[in-house]
Write an enzyme that holds these catalytic residues in place. Sequence first.
Site, PDB file in Angstrom:
ATOM      1  N   ASP A  45       0.820  -1.207   0.000  1.00 58.76           N
ATOM      2  CA  ASP A  45       0.000   0.000   0.000  1.00 58.76           C
ATOM      3  C   ASP A  45       0.857   1.261   0.000  1.00 58.76           C
ATOM      4  O   ASP A  45       2.064   1.223   0.252  1.00 58.76           O
ATOM      5  CB  ASP A  45      -0.924   0.004   1.215  1.00 58.76           C
ATOM      6  CG  ASP A  45      -2.122  -0.917   1.047  1.00 58.76           C
ATOM      7  OD1 ASP A  45      -2.373  -1.366  -0.086  1.00 58.76           O
ATOM      8  OD2 ASP A  45      -2.810  -1.182   2.049  1.00 58.76           O
ATOM      9  N   LYS A  67      -3.282   3.689  -2.774  1.00 62.91           N
ATOM     10  CA  LYS A  67      -4.063   4.835  -3.225  1.00 62.91           C
ATOM     11  C   LYS A  67      -3.668   6.041  -2.386  1.00 62.91           C
ATOM     12  O   LYS A  67      -3.213   5.926  -1.244  1.00 62.91           O
ATOM     13  CB  LYS A  67      -5.569   4.570  -3.075  1.00 62.91           C
ATOM     14  CG  LYS A  67      -6.036   4.372  -1.640  1.00 62.91           C
ATOM     15  CD  LYS A  67      -7.538   4.169  -1.574  1.00 62.91           C
ATOM     16  CE  LYS A  67      -7.991   3.963  -0.126  1.00 62.91           C
ATOM     17  NZ  LYS A  67      -9.455   3.792  -0.026  1.00 62.91           N
ATOM     18  N   MET A 185      -8.686   8.899   8.887  1.00 59.78           N
ATOM     19  CA  MET A 185      -9.108   9.479   7.603  1.00 59.78           C
ATOM     20  C   MET A 185     -10.033  10.668   7.781  1.00 59.78           C
ATOM     21  O   MET A 185     -11.019  10.829   7.065  1.00 59.78           O
ATOM     22  CB  MET A 185      -9.781   8.413   6.731  1.00 59.78           C
ATOM     23  CG  MET A 185      -8.891   7.221   6.429  1.00 59.78           C
ATOM     24  SD  MET A 185      -9.732   5.865   5.589  1.00 59.78           S
ATOM     25  CE  MET A 185     -10.714   5.176   6.930  1.00 59.78           C
TER      26      MET A 185
END
Length: 255
Positions: A45, A67, A185
């Site tokens: 990742d 991402k 997040m």
Amino acid sequence: MIRKQEENKAMIHPVQIVGAGPGAADLLTVRAVRCIQEADVILHDNLVSAEILQLCRPEAEKIYTGKKYGDATDPMARQHHIHELMVLHARAGKKVVRLKSGDPFIYGRAAEEVRYLQQQHIPYAVVPGLTAGIAAGSLCQIPLTERNYSNAVLLCTGHTASYDNAQLDALANMLRTGTTLVMYMGLSNLSGVVQKLRIAAGADTIYVTAVSKVSGPGQRAVTATLEKIGDRLAEAALPMPVVFIIGKHAYEVGV
């Protein structure tokens, strides 16, 4: 023919879904280090640190599958591609490590990957990792639970600010009664979440500690009340990724 199929099946090594922890290589588990060092293929990742990737064998194939915030790639298509890569390399007889930041089962989509491997009859194993929210509390000396102060901790996401009133009232009540929230997040939507939490929390003083790049050499932290955290963050300009510790006692021990 049956014997040949059995031999081919025996060549398939379990796909190791490995938690890379918050970033520092010396916070990996011993099992994670072993898996990384034995792997032929590493599907990693975005938040897996360069320090950890240096543990791979020189001949290992490292494939970026991460991402970033603002990435225009369709998330469903990207995840399906990851699924296909795991199966492709496993069926080729390679030792595959799916290397995910933090813990694979904390906002890591590992459950989707496990289900796909099950559907394809590919053996697998999951290696736990230290999730960034827990690491942030310890590294910043903020007890997420403490006798007589905080009796529980809740992991949540601030990825969207779409909490309805019932959810916010529940979160605010948990904050008032001593539960600590660890929010992932949330930086891009923090203003909306904070505004709603302020209304729901009422007169209670709630603190927020924002920790950037947990465990990395550039780790930084900012602490303020719900009312002031927006201004403090604007001044600090913390780089992503950031995790938030929110609670009545979400500040460093002794402060």
